[in-house]
Design an enzyme around this catalytic site. Sequence first.
Site, PDB file in Angstrom:
ATOM      1  N   ASP A  44      47.515  40.371  39.594  1.00 33.24           N
ATOM      2  CA  ASP A  44      48.768  41.016  39.194  1.00 33.24           C
ATOM      3  C   ASP A  44      49.959  40.138  39.557  1.00 33.24           C
ATOM      4  O   ASP A  44      50.894  39.977  38.759  1.00 33.24           O
ATOM      5  CB  ASP A  44      48.878  42.385  39.874  1.00 33.24           C
ATOM      6  CG  ASP A  44      50.199  43.067  39.596  1.00 33.24           C
ATOM      7  OD1 ASP A  44      50.414  43.526  38.457  1.00 33.24           O
ATOM      8  OD2 ASP A  44      51.042  43.137  40.514  1.00 33.24           O
ATOM      9  N   GLU A 116      43.260  41.864  35.256  1.00 37.04           N
ATOM     10  CA  GLU A 116      44.060  41.265  36.329  1.00 37.04           C
ATOM     11  C   GLU A 116      43.155  40.641  37.388  1.00 37.04           C
ATOM     12  O   GLU A 116      43.458  39.559  37.919  1.00 37.04           O
ATOM     13  CB  GLU A 116      44.976  42.315  36.952  1.00 37.04           C
ATOM     14  CG  GLU A 116      46.123  42.731  36.055  1.00 37.04           C
ATOM     15  CD  GLU A 116      47.053  43.721  36.714  1.00 37.04           C
ATOM     16  OE1 GLU A 116      48.241  43.724  36.372  1.00 37.04           O
ATOM     17  OE2 GLU A 116      46.589  44.506  37.577  1.00 37.04           O
TER      18      GLU A 116
END
Length: 229
Positions: A44, A116
Site C-alpha cells: 500500500d 497490494e
Amino acid sequence: MSPNLSRLERKLGHSFKDQDLMILALTHRSFAGRNNERLEFLGDAILNFVAGEALFERFPQAREGQLSRLRARLVKGETLAVLARGFELGEYLRLGSGELKSGGFRRESILADALEALIGAIYLDAGMDAARERVLDWLSGELDGLTLIDTNKDPKTRLQEFLQSRACELPRYEVVDIQGEPHCRTFMVECQVALLNEKTLGQGGSRRIAEQVAAAAALIALGVENGND
C-alpha cells in the site's frame, strides 16, 4: 512451482526469485499460519508513492489537493479489484474454508488487498525499480484516462472516493439541527468518518449543501485537502 503460479507470474509480468514471497502474498488471514497483511501494508505504501510520483510528473500545474484527489481515484479498492480480476487473482488466493464458502475469492476488498500484497512481495523480491515498473504498467490505462477535470467533483464524492481507496466505511451524515422559518431554513449536519475522532459540521440552506460543507471539512481534517484547493 505450480504451473498455475507460473501462469499468474506471466500475467503479473514478474517472475519471483523467492516463490515463498508470492505464496505469502496470496495468503489471506483466514488461512492457517502466516498471512499477507504485512505485505499488504508495505505494498500500500509503495503503491501510494509510485502513484503520487507519477501524478506529480504528469500534472505539473496541479495543486496539492488535486493531486491527492487524483491519487485517491487511482488507488481506490475498486480500481485495484478490477486489475486483480483481470489477473484472475481469485483463483490463486489461499483462503480459509469459511471465506471460500462465502465467495471471498470474489470480494473486492480481499482482491485489492492481495494485489497490494503482491506489490510488497515484488519489492522485497526484486527492489523498488521492479515494483515501480509493475505498478506503472498495471495502472497505465487508468493513468492515461485521468485529467484534472476528475478533481472537480463535489466534496461528498471526493470524500467517498478517498475512503474507498483506504477500504474504510463510507461516511455517515446526520441532520442535528434545523433553524429558521420554513421558507428560510438553515440546516446543521454532522459527518462521521471512521478515521476521525470527531465529527465534522456543515451548515447550509439545504440538507444537501450542509452535507457538502461537512464533507469538505472532513477532507481538510483528514489532511486530504488544505482548504485552498
